[in-house]
Scaffold this active site. Structure first.
Site: not given
Lengths: 631, 380
Positions: A331, A327-329
């Site tokens: 980014k 997921g967003s980790t």
């Protein structure tokens, strides 16, 4: 003549006959004696060497002396794996007057349940060399030993023998770190050095016990002893002492480990904490855990089935084998990729209308905030976890550059030094997809990868390792569990370490850190509630992973269904930013909410002089969670 | 009977010439026989001390038992052969009755039954038969002109057959064979024709399969194990393998008294009873084995001389049979321990620990001395 023979004894003739017959007898006796002498000559002179060897083999026995298995400690010297004497019941049938009576007595004394009586009797009949003890029962309780001692006079030929057995004082919280030892099975036996394992019954099956089996086991010794026919050792003729296994000190801090386990609070999840400079894994929790002590003595079929059928999969080491969409980790790492490849500058602003569109495509890839964040630069993109910004980055980078840069942070690879069973995760690429599905790569898939979804998979350990590398300004240290093996200190640099992540401008690191600090401290930070009152500088990133599908053959009731369809919550972070002491990755399955608080509590505990860690005197076995396994 | 004694007269006259009635004859003992016996018993006690694991109490118990047995022999030697002859049918009859009693008790009880318990005494009737059987045969043949006729042999067959069958049914194959042996020696010494002997041996050979069929499982097992002890090294073959190892490892000079590892570390089973000669072989070597064999041969030689000097058929046949049977014990025991004969429970005479067989053997030697020293009393 005939009449004479019948009535009158002819003494001369009788004496003569007797004399002849005794002469013949004497001759035969001499011949027979000669036969005996030649037999004795054959045995005692001609075959003497054979029999002297045989008699020596009889009395002399080479006994293996199994080495003591090395102990395992945490980084503060708390004992995590020890060897405890256990007691086995043996019987020497030749010394038992009446087997049936003795067995019945034993059954009464030990108060054996009905179903064990049959195996008990069966074991007593096992074929054995005369005067060799047969094992009736292992792991006697103190109470049973005491009762046997009291009735000893009734039980000739029955003995209680001591043997060292592995024991884990903290079996559940440490389960996935330590692994466990178990009885050597046939397959393992075929591979082992039979000499070194002659007296050893146990071998490391998983975890640290498996990884460091060679060091923990030590070297077997030998002793030559003279025994009597009962196998009782009378004296030692020669001795080559065993070399005990090396003690291992882990990088794990059991207080932090316990705290992490407690923070998960019965939920399915994993937490990995790494000291960035050293690569020390401070905590590696996969919840729920299970009682590893049960595997040492041989877990019962029912217990094992219960563990296997448990929907929470307690046997599954999520921390190193659990492959989740990050997921967003991802980014922050992607931001660095974009900066390094020159597709964006830190201050470049991207307008987010709430979605991203590929050229010549009408499909909209949405931001999590439907109406969009408007003008977004790198710092704000990380702070609010803007998807449109990172769709754009992914699109600009393309899957090839994105994939290869993410590989530099260890995604799709195993980077740990000594973590048994670590999974590589999956960093998708054009080649990978062609090989796996024989399909072309679609641009839309690049966008999914750009927000850590799609094929992208990472383990909590990978996320923690990547976060530690990020905290280190790209300097790689392989994460590891062993701190000291015997006298040898395990410290970087390690062989086969990945090359450091290089970026053209050092300030780019600061740019990314700033965005990550804003996650906690910024007015729009996704974890701003958690960041309140932070006493040190901390960088973090939150993430959410959608649960795509349920496994087949799994049945849930309605409540369970909705619970298990919730998103997984992720968190990565490190602190303090200027001098990172700890990097953390947290995943809670179907969390249904943020889990940044767990990360904050752990860094607080680790960094603050009066943190919770310091107030935990010494961790003890957590009795409450004992019920988790086997349910 | 009187006629017989008169017939002996011419020979006794000759025997008397040039011989003083020595002190030994007057006390009815034979110094040669006694010396060899004492030597054998002493050697036996030395070996037993080691075989019992240096147990003074076991050795002393055996010593006193042998002392009593020797005393018994001396007492028996005081009876005249005439007295013995007179009591022969009684002894035989009593033995037979007791065997029947054992048989009946065996039926009531269960399994092997060899003992008869009368109050505190335990008595083994088959032991009595070892002596009573040759006595009875000698007594019968004593009255018959020799060599024996077919009819005599038939009677002998009955005298032997009934008790032997009873003993074999106990079941005690070893003793029944030994009792048969004692009986066969009497008949052989009586002058059974060689033709008959050859026929009998051939028939015995033919009867082997029959014997095999009627054997108990444990008896068959013993024979099989004897033929191939290695086939069951931990079970039935264990004894033989260990005793051969003990003897063989002893070598020429032996490992030394009390230093036999096979014996002292208890690898050798029954080391102070049936397998005691393996202890001797291990600790005293071939030299020790040779010594004990020479002592046995001297005893047998002296016994045969005494038998030849007996003055009537009864004495001659009985004495001869006792001596030859004694040698058979020795041969069977050493043969079994050294692995050339199957394992049958026969102790080594005068050496193995145990009372019953020693008493029987000593009684035999007492009878031997009685027959030898009472020659002159038979003449006028």
């Amino acid at each position: 003549m005939r009449k004479r023979r019948e009535n009158i004894k002819n003494h001369e003739q009788e004496v003569r006959i007797f004399r002849n017959r005794s002469l013949v007898a004497a001759l035969v006796i001499v011949l027979m004696a000669g036969g005996l002498v030649s037999r004795l000559f054959y045995l005692q002179v001609i075959e003497h060497d054979v029999f002297i060897t045989r008699s020596d083999n009889n009395r002399m026995r080479v006994e293996p002396l199994p080495p003591r298995r090395g102990l395992i400690y945490d980084r503060n010297g708390k004992l995590l794996a020890e060897n405890r004497p256990t007691y086995n019941l043996t019987i020497v049938r030749e010394r038992v007057d009446d087997l049936d009576t003795t067995l019945q007595r034993l059954i009464d004394i030990l108060d054996l349940p009905e179903d064990e009586v049959a195996t008990f009797r069966e074991r007593s009949r096992q074929r054995q060399r005369p005067y060799q003890p047969a094992l009736l029962m292992s792991d006697l309780t103190e109470d049973q030993i005491a009762r046997l001692a009291v009735n000893r006079y009734l039980l000739s030929g029955v003995e209680v023998e001591a043997q060292l057995m592995r024991y884990y004082p903290d079996p559940i919280v440490m389960s996935h770190v330590l692994g466990y030892v178990g009885r050597i099975n046939e397959e393992e036996l075929a591979e082992l050095d039979s000499g070194d394992y002659a007296g050893t019954h146990f071998i490391g099956k998983t975890g640290i016990e498996y990884t460091y089996e060679d060091q923990l086991h030590g070297k077997a010794g030998l002793r030559k002893v003279e025994t009597n026919a009962r196998g009782r050792v009378l004296r030692e003729l020669d001795r080559d002492s065993p070399v005990p296994g090396k003690d291992i000190t882990l990088t794990i801090d059991s207080r932090l480990q316990h705290m992490a386990y407690d923070l998960l609070d019965g939920r399915r999840g994993a937490i990995v904490a790494i000291q960035p400079k050293t690569g020390d894994i401070l905590a590696m929790v996969s919840a729920p855990g299970f009682d590893i002590n049960k595997f040492v003595t041989g877990i019962s079929y029912d217990d094992y089935r219960a563990l296997q059928q448990n929907l929470d999969l307690p046997l599954y080491n999520r921390a190193v084998r659990g492959q989740y969409p990050p997921g967003s980790t991802i980014k922050p790492f992607e931001a660095l990729a974009a900066l390094q490849d020159g597709v964006v500058k830190p201050n470049d602003v991207i307008y987010d209308p709430g979605y991203f569109q590929l050229p010549n495509d009408t499909r909209r890839y949405h931001n999590w905030l439907r109406w969009g964040h408007g003008r977004v630069d790198l710092e704000r993109a990380l702070e609010v976890s803007n998807n449109t910004y990172f769709y754009t980055m992914a699109y600009r980078l393309g899957i090839d550059r994105l994939s290869s840069f993410m590989h530099q942070f260890g995604f799709g690879e195993v980077t740990s030094l000594d973590v048994q069973g670590a999974a590589p995760g999956l960093m998708p690429s054009r080649e990978w997809k062609r090989e796996k599905y024989n399909q072309a790569w679609y641009p839309g898939e690049t966008l999914s990868a750009g927000i850590g979804q799609g094929y992208f998979m990472a383990t909590p350990l990978q996320l923690a390792a990547a976060t530690a590398t990020l905290a280190n300004h790209g300097h790689w240290v392989r994460p590891h569990l062993a701190k000291r093996i015997g006298d040898q200190v395990i410290e970087p640099p390690f062989a086969d370490t990945k090359p450091d992540v290089q970026v053209d401008q050092a300030r780019w690191w600061q740019d990314v850190y700033k965005g990550m600090e804003a996650v906690l401290q910024g007015s729009e930070g996704t974890a701003r509630k958690v960041g309140a009152g932070l006493q040190y500088e901390m960088a973090a990133k939150t993430g959410t992973a959608q649960v795509f599908s349920l496994g087949q053959n799994q049945k849930y009731d309605a409540d369970e269904l909705t619970e298990r369809l919730r998103d997984h919550a992720l968190f990565i972070g490190f602190a303090p930013v200027e001098d990172p002491q700890i990097a953390i990755a947290v995943i809670v399955e179907n969390a249904g909410g943020g889990v940044s608080g767990l990360g904050r509590e752990l860094t607080d505990a680790w960094l603050l002089p009066d943190g919770e860690l310091k107030n935990r005197p010494d961790t003890t076995v957590n009795e409450e969670v004992e019920s988790i396994d086997g349910d | 009977m009187a006629i017989d004694f008169q017939r002996v007269a011419p020979r006794t006259h000759r025997a008397r010439v040039g011989r003083k009635r020595s002190i030994w004859l007057r006390i009815h003992l034979d110094p040669w026989l006694l010396s060899i016996l004492v030597l054998l018993i002493s050697f036996g006690l030395v070996v037993l001390y080691s075989a019992s694991g240096m147990s003074t109490s076991t050795t002393m118990a055996q010593a006193s038992r042998m002392g009593v047995a020797l005393l018994g022999a001396i007492v028996i030697a005081q009876f005249t052969p005439v007295t013995l002859l007179r009591w022969t049918p009684v002894a035989y009859g009593a033995g037979l009755l007791m065997l029947v009693a054992v048989e009946i008790m065996g039926d009531i009880g269960m399994g092997a039954q060899r003992w008869l318990e009368i109050g505190p005494l335990r008595f083994q009737p088959s032991e009595l038969m070892k002596i009573a059987m040759p006595m009875m045969l000698a007594a019968y043949l004593h009255r018959r002109p020799l060599p024996p006729t077919w009819r005599d042999l038939l009677v002998c067959g009955v005298i032997v057959g009934v008790p032997v069958l009873l003993i074999a049914r106990q079941p005690d194959l070893g003793t029944s064979l030994l009792v048969t042996c004692a009986a066969v020696f009497v008949i052989l010494l009586a002058g059974l024709s060689w033709k008959f002997i050859v026929t009998l041996v051939a028939m015995a050979g033919g009867a082997m399969p029959l014997l095999w069929i009627n054997m108990h499982d444990y008896q068959r097992q013993r024979v099989l194990t004897f033929l191939n002890p290695e086939s069951d090294p931990l079970g039935a073959g264990w004894n033989i393998i260990q005793s051969k190892t003990a003897i063989g490892s002893g070598g020429l000079e032996g490992k030394g008294w009390g230093l036999g590892t096979q014996s002292q570390l208890e690898f050798l089973p029954e080391r102070h009873t049936d397998f005691i000669v393996a202890v001797l072989g291990e600790e005293f070597g071939l030299i020790g084995m040779g010594t004990i064999l020479v002592l046995y041969l001297l005893l047998v030689a002296r016994g045969l001389v005494m038998a030849n000097n007996a003055q009537d058929t009864y004495g001659r046949l009985l004495a001869g049979s006792i001596v030859l049977t004694f040698f058979i014990y020795v041969f069977v025991n050493i043969g079994m321990v050294s692995g050339i004969l199957p394992v049958v429970g026969v102790p080594l005479p005068l050496v193995s620990y145990g009372g019953t067989s020693s008493v029987t053997l000593m009684a035999g030697f007492g009878i031997l001395m009685s027959i030898h020293t009472h020659r002159r009393l038979l003449t006028h």
